[in-house]
Scaffold this active site. Structure first.
Site, PDB file in Angstrom:
ATOM      1  N   GLU A 184       0.828  -1.205   0.000  1.00  0.00           N
ATOM      2  CA  GLU A 184       0.000   0.000   0.000  1.00  0.00           C
ATOM      3  C   GLU A 184       0.866   1.262   0.000  1.00  0.00           C
ATOM      4  O   GLU A 184       0.566   2.233  -0.678  1.00  0.00           O
ATOM      5  CB  GLU A 184      -0.902  -0.023   1.237  1.00  0.00           C
ATOM      6  CG  GLU A 184      -1.991   1.032   1.242  1.00  0.00           C
ATOM      7  CD  GLU A 184      -2.860   0.975   2.494  1.00  0.00           C
ATOM      8  OE1 GLU A 184      -2.576   0.186   3.411  1.00  0.00           O
ATOM      9  OE2 GLU A 184      -3.816   1.755   2.543  1.00  0.00           O
ATOM     10  N   GLU A 197       2.111  10.570  11.247  1.00  0.00           N
ATOM     11  CA  GLU A 197       2.827  10.470  12.530  1.00  0.00           C
ATOM     12  C   GLU A 197       3.441   9.074  12.666  1.00  0.00           C
ATOM     13  O   GLU A 197       4.586   8.922  13.104  1.00  0.00           O
ATOM     14  CB  GLU A 197       1.862  10.739  13.711  1.00  0.00           C
ATOM     15  CG  GLU A 197       1.399  12.181  13.841  1.00  0.00           C
ATOM     16  CD  GLU A 197       0.276  12.534  12.861  1.00  0.00           C
ATOM     17  OE1 GLU A 197      -0.309  11.618  12.238  1.00  0.00           O
ATOM     18  OE2 GLU A 197      -0.009  13.736  12.712  1.00  0.00           O
TER      19      GLU A 197
HETATM   20  C1  FAD Z   1     -11.051   8.586   4.241  1.00  0.00           C
HETATM   21  C2  FAD Z   1     -10.515   7.366   4.915  1.00  0.00           C
HETATM   22  C3  FAD Z   1     -10.623   6.142   4.286  1.00  0.00           C
HETATM   23  C4  FAD Z   1     -10.196   4.979   4.923  1.00  0.00           C
HETATM   24  N1  FAD Z   1     -10.396   3.763   4.299  1.00  0.00           N
HETATM   25  C5  FAD Z   1     -10.122   2.627   4.973  1.00  0.00           C
HETATM   26  C6  FAD Z   1     -10.464   1.354   4.406  1.00  0.00           C
HETATM   27  O1  FAD Z   1     -10.987   1.256   3.282  1.00  0.00           O
HETATM   28  N2  FAD Z   1     -10.230   0.245   5.133  1.00  0.00           N
HETATM   29  C7  FAD Z   1      -9.652   0.285   6.380  1.00  0.00           C
HETATM   30  O2  FAD Z   1      -9.447  -0.758   6.969  1.00  0.00           O
HETATM   31  N3  FAD Z   1      -9.321   1.485   6.950  1.00  0.00           N
HETATM   32  C8  FAD Z   1      -9.550   2.640   6.279  1.00  0.00           C
HETATM   33  N4  FAD Z   1      -9.242   3.861   6.839  1.00  0.00           N
HETATM   34  C9  FAD Z   1      -8.746   3.886   8.208  1.00  0.00           C
HETATM   35  C10 FAD Z   1      -7.321   4.361   8.370  1.00  0.00           C
HETATM   36  O3  FAD Z   1      -6.424   3.347   7.997  1.00  0.00           O
HETATM   37  C11 FAD Z   1      -7.176   4.778   9.840  1.00  0.00           C
HETATM   38  O4  FAD Z   1      -7.985   5.927  10.032  1.00  0.00           O
HETATM   39  C12 FAD Z   1      -5.746   5.102  10.195  1.00  0.00           C
HETATM   40  O5  FAD Z   1      -4.979   3.920  10.237  1.00  0.00           O
HETATM   41  C13 FAD Z   1      -5.663   5.807  11.576  1.00  0.00           C
HETATM   42  O6  FAD Z   1      -6.308   5.065  12.539  1.00  0.00           O
HETATM   43  P1  FAD Z   1      -7.429   5.724  13.497  1.00  0.00           P
HETATM   44  O7  FAD Z   1      -8.421   6.444  12.652  1.00  0.00           O
HETATM   45  O8  FAD Z   1      -7.937   4.649  14.389  1.00  0.00           O
HETATM   46  O9  FAD Z   1      -6.667   6.809  14.333  1.00  0.00           O
HETATM   47  P2  FAD Z   1      -5.738   6.551  15.603  1.00  0.00           P
HETATM   48  O10 FAD Z   1      -4.867   5.382  15.362  1.00  0.00           O
HETATM   49  O11 FAD Z   1      -6.606   6.545  16.830  1.00  0.00           O
HETATM   50  O12 FAD Z   1      -4.852   7.862  15.596  1.00  0.00           O
HETATM   51  C14 FAD Z   1      -5.353   9.129  16.008  1.00  0.00           C
HETATM   52  C15 FAD Z   1      -4.214  10.140  15.929  1.00  0.00           C
HETATM   53  O13 FAD Z   1      -3.153   9.751  16.811  1.00  0.00           O
HETATM   54  C16 FAD Z   1      -1.942   9.583  16.098  1.00  0.00           C
HETATM   55  N5  FAD Z   1      -1.200   8.425  16.656  1.00  0.00           N
HETATM   56  C17 FAD Z   1      -1.695   7.180  16.883  1.00  0.00           C
HETATM   57  N6  FAD Z   1      -0.736   6.374  17.373  1.00  0.00           N
HETATM   58  C18 FAD Z   1       0.399   7.127  17.447  1.00  0.00           C
HETATM   59  C19 FAD Z   1       1.743   6.871  17.855  1.00  0.00           C
HETATM   60  N7  FAD Z   1       2.118   5.664  18.294  1.00  0.00           N
HETATM   61  N8  FAD Z   1       2.646   7.875  17.760  1.00  0.00           N
HETATM   62  C20 FAD Z   1       2.307   9.100  17.318  1.00  0.00           C
HETATM   63  N9  FAD Z   1       1.034   9.419  16.923  1.00  0.00           N
HETATM   64  C21 FAD Z   1       0.096   8.446  16.972  1.00  0.00           C
HETATM   65  C22 FAD Z   1      -2.349   9.316  14.658  1.00  0.00           C
HETATM   66  O14 FAD Z   1      -1.355   9.687  13.745  1.00  0.00           O
HETATM   67  C23 FAD Z   1      -3.581  10.201  14.530  1.00  0.00           C
HETATM   68  O15 FAD Z   1      -3.193  11.541  14.278  1.00  0.00           O
HETATM   69  C24 FAD Z   1      -9.615   5.050   6.209  1.00  0.00           C
HETATM   70  C25 FAD Z   1      -9.473   6.290   6.839  1.00  0.00           C
HETATM   71  C26 FAD Z   1      -9.916   7.433   6.210  1.00  0.00           C
HETATM   72  C27 FAD Z   1      -9.788   8.753   6.930  1.00  0.00           C
END
Ligand code: FAD
Length: 398
Positions: free
Chosen positions: A244, A385
């Protein structure tokens, strides 16, 4: 703009451009060039034209219908099509699931699913993220329990792109409760028409329906829909996510957007001429172009190394960060170029059958939508991040 890809193989570049210009429908092209999503029928039509030409799955091995091209030629091909306004390839099926099936799937699974991915008879979505399992993907809680010749699935996925139009989902699920959360995970293939699945839309800032929540309530799938042996899901998921990241810099798309930015700036009048001739704005465009050239050259350097057998290193993480930042900076410059006209944005203005004249200049119509939608690129595919964490630990040893 001087382009590194034009230097690769002019005859090939010309052939791909000619094919795109003569084959893409005006409507599909206009949608892509204006930041709108082509619908499934338009994407299928384009994909089948590529298959007929023998270009349906450039990255696949020839035995499965691929072209046998090296990584640099594939990159050049993808970038030209993006510049020409072609729809993105069906990434979830073709770019993610198919390589996993080729490497870890059974012969039956390959025979059953790969040809239908190629022709887009089956459209796939990716069910990895959950509430509480995004960056920390190994925390997935959706359960699959074995019952005779079936798995019974319960749980929830979120942010599932295009789940509402997909026929199938490949999902990361927990098939056993192990001490380490990385163990006990598996990838299963779920027919989206199975009883017990509920898809709820999430309407994003741009007013579009692209992502969803998906709920599984006692969903039964045949045992043979699990890839490999139970418990190997983390290995499969890591392989899939590494694929990816390499395609995420989107150089061709950004070239297309720079051309769009210049055209927009040339149409905006200022007291001294047009915005394109304004020294401050011209400097801003030039710095975006320089950043894009650096991105393109770094991408080609990484691909060249991959072609000679090296695995992608931290360059892939750097490209993801720089590529997504550039995509966002381009949408910001376009918003600034047209100013308050973007307020006239109407997400339905592009819907088929709309005959009303847009408020403000037509080119401003879809800009706010693209701007809002592009916020996602620094989140998905591993947030920026998380990419920085990887660079800090693996490349810099911090
Ligand atoms: C438009 C869109 C389409 C998507 N499509 C898909 C899809 O088709 N299938 C699928 O499975 N997923 C999909 N995703 C999900 C995407 O992969 C996740 O949103 C992403 O991995 C972040 O996870 P989270 O939303 O749970 O945020 P979190 O992991 O909760 O993170 C929240 C914030 O904290 C920061 N953070 C988290 N951990 C750390 C760390 N250890 N150190 C520093 N900063 C950190 C992150 O960078 C972020 O800014 C999509 C997301 C979006 C927005």
């Amino acid at each position: 703009m001087l382009s590194a890809i034009d230097l690769e193989d002019p005859a090939f570049v010309e052939e791909v451009r000619r094919f795109a210009r003569s084959t893409l429908s005006t409507q599909t092209r206009a949608k892509v060039l204006n930041g709108k999503l082509p619908d499934r029928a338009e994407r299928t039509h384009w994909q089948r034209a590529l298959v007929e030409k023998g270009w349906g799955a450039p990255a696949w091995p020839v035995a499965f219908g691929g072209t046998g091209w090296g990584v640099v030629r594939r990159h050049v091909f993808d970038e030209i099509l993006a510049e020409e306004g072609a729809p993105n390839p069906p990434v979830f099926g073709m770019g993610m699931l198919a390589p996993v099936l080729m490497k870890f799937g059974s012969a039956d699974q390959q025979e059953r699913f790969l040809p239908r991915i190629l022709t887009m008879d089956d459209f796939w979505c990716q069910g990895f993220s959950e509430p509480g399992a995004g960056s920390d993907l190994a925390s997935v809680r959706t359960r699959a329990e074995r019952e005779g010749d079936h798995w019974r699935i319960n749980g929830q996925k979120i942010w599932t792109t295009l789940a509402h139009v997909a026929d199938w989902m490949f999902a990361l699920v927990r098939t056993s409760q192990e001490e380490s959360k990385h163990k006990g995970l598996s990838i299963v293939m779920i027919d989206m028409r199975a009883p017990g699945i509920t898809v709820r839309p999430i309407i994003t800032l741009d007013g579009e329906h692209e992502v969803n929540e998906v709920f599984f309530d006692d969903v039964r799938i045949p045992a043979e829909n699990l890839i490999g042996a139970p418990g190997q899901g983390w290995t499969h998921a890591r392989y899939l996510l590494s694929l990816e990241r390499t395609g995420i810099a989107r150089v061709g798309q950004s070239k297309r957007e720079i051309a769009r930015l210049k055209a927009l700036a040339a149409r905006q009048r200022t007291p001294f001429g047009t915005l394109l001739g304004d020294p401050q704005f011209a400097r801003r465009i030039a710095s975006l172009e320089i950043a894009l050239m650096a991105l393109e050259l770094t991408t080609l350097r990484m691909l060249g190394a991959m072609e000679s057998g090296q695995a992608p290193g931290p360059e892939a993480n750097i490209l993801k960060i720089r590529g997504s930042e550039l995509q966002q900076a381009l949408t910001e410059a376009m918003m600034d170029a047209v100013g308050s006209h973007t307020q006239a944005y109407d997400p339905h203005a592009w819907a088929d059958g709309t005959h009303e004249d847009p408020v403000g200049p037509p080119e401003a119509g879809a800009l706010a939508g693209t701007y809002f939608n592009t916020r996602k690129v620094s989140i998905y595919g591993g947030s920026n991040e998380i990419q920085r964490n990887i660079i800090a630990s693996r490349a810099l040893g911090l």
